[in-house]
Write an enzyme that holds these catalytic residues in place. Structure first.
Site, PDB file in Angstrom:
ATOM      1  N   TYR A   1       9.373  -0.402  -4.452  1.00 57.65           N
ATOM      2  CA  TYR A   1       9.920  -1.659  -4.941  1.00 57.65           C
ATOM      3  C   TYR A   1       8.982  -2.215  -6.008  1.00 57.65           C
ATOM      4  O   TYR A   1       7.772  -2.244  -5.811  1.00 57.65           O
ATOM      5  CB  TYR A   1      10.044  -2.661  -3.793  1.00 57.65           C
ATOM      6  CG  TYR A   1      10.552  -4.027  -4.196  1.00 57.65           C
ATOM      7  CD1 TYR A   1      11.872  -4.203  -4.587  1.00 57.65           C
ATOM      8  CD2 TYR A   1       9.712  -5.137  -4.173  1.00 57.65           C
ATOM      9  CE1 TYR A   1      12.339  -5.462  -4.959  1.00 57.65           C
ATOM     10  CE2 TYR A   1      10.176  -6.399  -4.538  1.00 57.65           C
ATOM     11  CZ  TYR A   1      11.485  -6.555  -4.923  1.00 57.65           C
ATOM     12  OH  TYR A   1      11.949  -7.793  -5.288  1.00 57.65           O
TER      13      TYR A   1
ATOM     14  N   ASP B   1       1.654   0.215  -9.809  1.00 57.33           N
ATOM     15  CA  ASP B   1       2.072  -1.113  -9.372  1.00 57.33           C
ATOM     16  C   ASP B   1       1.219  -1.481  -8.164  1.00 57.33           C
ATOM     17  O   ASP B   1       1.486  -1.059  -7.045  1.00 57.33           O
ATOM     18  CB  ASP B   1       3.565  -1.114  -9.031  1.00 57.33           C
ATOM     19  CG  ASP B   1       4.049  -2.494  -8.586  1.00 57.33           C
ATOM     20  OD1 ASP B   1       3.205  -3.420  -8.497  1.00 57.33           O
ATOM     21  OD2 ASP B   1       5.257  -2.637  -8.321  1.00 57.33           O
TER      22      ASP B   1
ATOM     23  N   LYS C   1       0.625 -11.093  -5.872  1.00 55.56           N
ATOM     24  CA  LYS C   1       0.242 -11.474  -4.503  1.00 55.56           C
ATOM     25  C   LYS C   1      -1.170 -12.078  -4.388  1.00 55.56           C
ATOM     26  O   LYS C   1      -1.331 -13.235  -4.740  1.00 55.56           O
ATOM     27  CB  LYS C   1       0.506 -10.292  -3.572  1.00 55.56           C
ATOM     28  CG  LYS C   1       2.009  -9.936  -3.620  1.00 55.56           C
ATOM     29  CD  LYS C   1       2.566  -9.099  -2.510  1.00 55.56           C
ATOM     30  CE  LYS C   1       4.081  -9.165  -2.536  1.00 55.56           C
ATOM     31  NZ  LYS C   1       4.787  -7.989  -3.023  1.00 55.56           N
TER      32      LYS C   1
HETATM   33  C1  LIG Z   1       5.988  -7.951  -4.086  1.00 56.12           C
HETATM   34  C2  LIG Z   1       6.014  -6.828  -5.029  1.00 56.12           C
HETATM   35  C3  LIG Z   1       6.523  -6.954  -6.326  1.00 56.12           C
HETATM   36  C4  LIG Z   1       7.239  -8.187  -6.796  1.00 56.12           C
HETATM   37  O1  LIG Z   1       6.413  -9.294  -6.833  1.00 56.12           O
HETATM   38  P1  LIG Z   1       7.096 -10.757  -6.822  1.00 56.12           P
HETATM   39  O2  LIG Z   1       5.927 -11.681  -6.969  1.00 56.12           O
HETATM   40  O3  LIG Z   1       7.804 -10.866  -5.520  1.00 56.12           O
HETATM   41  O4  LIG Z   1       8.020 -10.819  -7.973  1.00 56.12           O
HETATM   42  C5  LIG Z   1       6.395  -5.891  -7.196  1.00 56.12           C
HETATM   43  N1  LIG Z   1       5.807  -4.753  -6.810  1.00 56.12           N
HETATM   44  C6  LIG Z   1       5.318  -4.590  -5.568  1.00 56.12           C
HETATM   45  C7  LIG Z   1       4.647  -3.309  -5.207  1.00 56.12           C
HETATM   46  C8  LIG Z   1       5.425  -5.610  -4.641  1.00 56.12           C
HETATM   47  O5  LIG Z   1       4.975  -5.422  -3.399  1.00 56.12           O
END
Ligand SMILES: *Cc1c(COP(=O)(O)O)cnc(C)c1O
Length: 427
Positions: free
Chosen positions: A143, A238, A266
């Protein structure tokens, strides 16, 4: 136990889609309705019915120092007295950039944004602009936020073109996203082979946390890096989840691999909205105003978010990770013993303070197909039993626990005891 939450939910769902501002909060995957919270302190949070829980979610990652952490809260208060935003540069943004560059091995220059989604979306735009190619590869079960290009999973298999996962994503956008299998380097090779000189970037969660916790097999990430350079594509890690979580420098430090671009989120905002993307100078210099790839934000680098985030990053020394490792390994061992004792079909995956208890007869979950076979009904029962015992877990089999360093010995014992009770109950 949940009267007030149910009432609040019934009111909220009339005015907010599904009653929530992000779908997983709705508790649909545990066949229930959401709990509304009112406060938190350290390892605990309290719902509006006054039930208290040990929090094993930590707002999905940010709260590495737990709830209402004093230093974080004080930094926010101090900065907010001077104003909350100027729409013009502040020195705290440079302090944040320096700190990120110091911590994350592959980053030489970094741009702040306001969410993880914004970070990944901007990173692939940059990769496409820089490489002047259109296609990207992502992995099934990874994701990267809710931007159109990422809402694609493997259709009938890993080697097919992407099909949208959400209505409203056009076929035209979907076709530029190719999907490979996590931990399967051949699936990536195949895509490169079939799309010679068309792939701008491969984006991956180096430690996958959005299908439950799935760790990379030995050499998988190394081989991915080699494939990317052989095919003139950028490798994007990511690390919105793994960044600052699994070590100071994230997964890239843990596994000693430098991606071309990194996305962060985060933890970086210390509980306020923030994200970032960064990499080598030559790539980052492609971003506006220096370069031709446009990206902007009214509240990007917001001083309050910088103050909160920086107050957290500054304290992330090796001691913190030793502490988190100690807490998390004790919980892991406790749960493993409980699995053996009860004979429930389950296994636990863990990297540092991220972990997932999978209800599966497999020894290890390696990819999305493995993850899909988990017994989500059993997880749902487990989740509710843990809740009744005062432990708040992610309301989905396919999410990680994120532990804070505020979890003390009593909390650890309570988590392990509740786990044993719950496993016995659902068996
Ligand atoms: C949470 C998450 C996102 C998205 O971040 P948001 O602040 O919710 O938009 C993207 N990549 C990864 C791996 C994530 O865990």
């Amino acid at each position: 136990m949940f009267e007030k939450s149910i009432d609040a939910y019934n009111k909220a769902k009339k005015i907010i889609p599904g009653g929530v501002n992000s779908p997983v909060r709705a508790f649909r995957s545990v066949n229930s309705t959401p709990i509304f919270f009112k406060s938190g302190k350290g390892s605990k949070m309290r719902d509006i019915d006054n039930n208290e829980y040990i929090d094993c979610v930590g707002s999905w990652g940010p709260l590495i120092f737990g709830h209402a952490d004093k230093i974080t809260v004080d930094s926010i208060i101090e900065y907010s007295k001077k104003g909350t935003t100027y729409g013009a540069p502040t020195e705290i943004e440079s302090a944040m950039a320096s700190k990120i560059i110091d911590m994350v091995p592959s980053i030489e220059k970094v741009r702040m944004v306001s969410s993880g989604t914004e970070a990944t979306m901007s990173a692939i735009r940059l990769a496409r602009g820089y490489k002047k190619k259109n296609l990207i590869i992502k992995f099934s079960g990874n994701y990267h936020g809710h931007f159109d290009s990422f809402l694609i999973r493997a259709g009938s298999g890993a080697m097919t073109l992407g099909k949208p996962d959400s209505q409203g994503v056009t076929e035209n956008i979907a076709k530029d996203t190719l999907v490979a299998d996590f931990n399967n380097i051949d699936s990536v090779k195949h895509l490169f082979h079939k799309n010679k000189n068309k792939i701008a970037a491969v984006i991956i969660e180096p430690i996958a946390g959005n299908m439950g916790l799935v760790t990379p097999n030995k050499n998988f990430l190394q081989n991915l890096k080699i494939l990317c350079s052989e095919n003139d594509a950028l490798l994007i890690f990511d690390e919105v989840m793994s960044g600052f979580r699994v070590s100071r420098g994230g997964a890239q430090e843990l596994y000693d691999i430098e991606p071309d671009l990194t996305t962060l989120g985060k933890i970086i905002g210390g509980g306020l909205p923030a994200g970032a993307y960064g990499g080598r100078n030559e790539i980052m210099d492609y971003v506006a105003p220096d370069g031709p790839v446009y990206q902007a934000g009214t509240l990007s680098g917001n001083p309050l978010a910088m103050a909160a985030g920086l107050s957290v990053l500054k304290r992330l020394d090796s001691e913190v990770y030793i502490e988190l490792e100690k807490i998390s390994s004790q919980i892991e061992i406790g749960i493993k013993n409980n699995i053996l004792e009860t004979g429930v079909d389950a296994n636990i995956a863990r990297v540092g303070s991220m972990m997932t208890l999978f209800f599966s007869s497999k020894e290890r979950i390696e990819n999305y197909d493995d993850a899909k076979e988990c017994d989500t009904k059993l997880y749902s029962k487990y989740f509710h039993s843990m809740l009744e015992n005062g432990v708040y877990l992610p309301p989905s089999q396919y999410e990680c626990m994120f532990l804070s360093n505020k979890i003390d010995d009593n909390d650890i014992q309570k988590i392990i005891d509740s786990n044993l009770k719950s496993l016995k109950k659902i068996k």
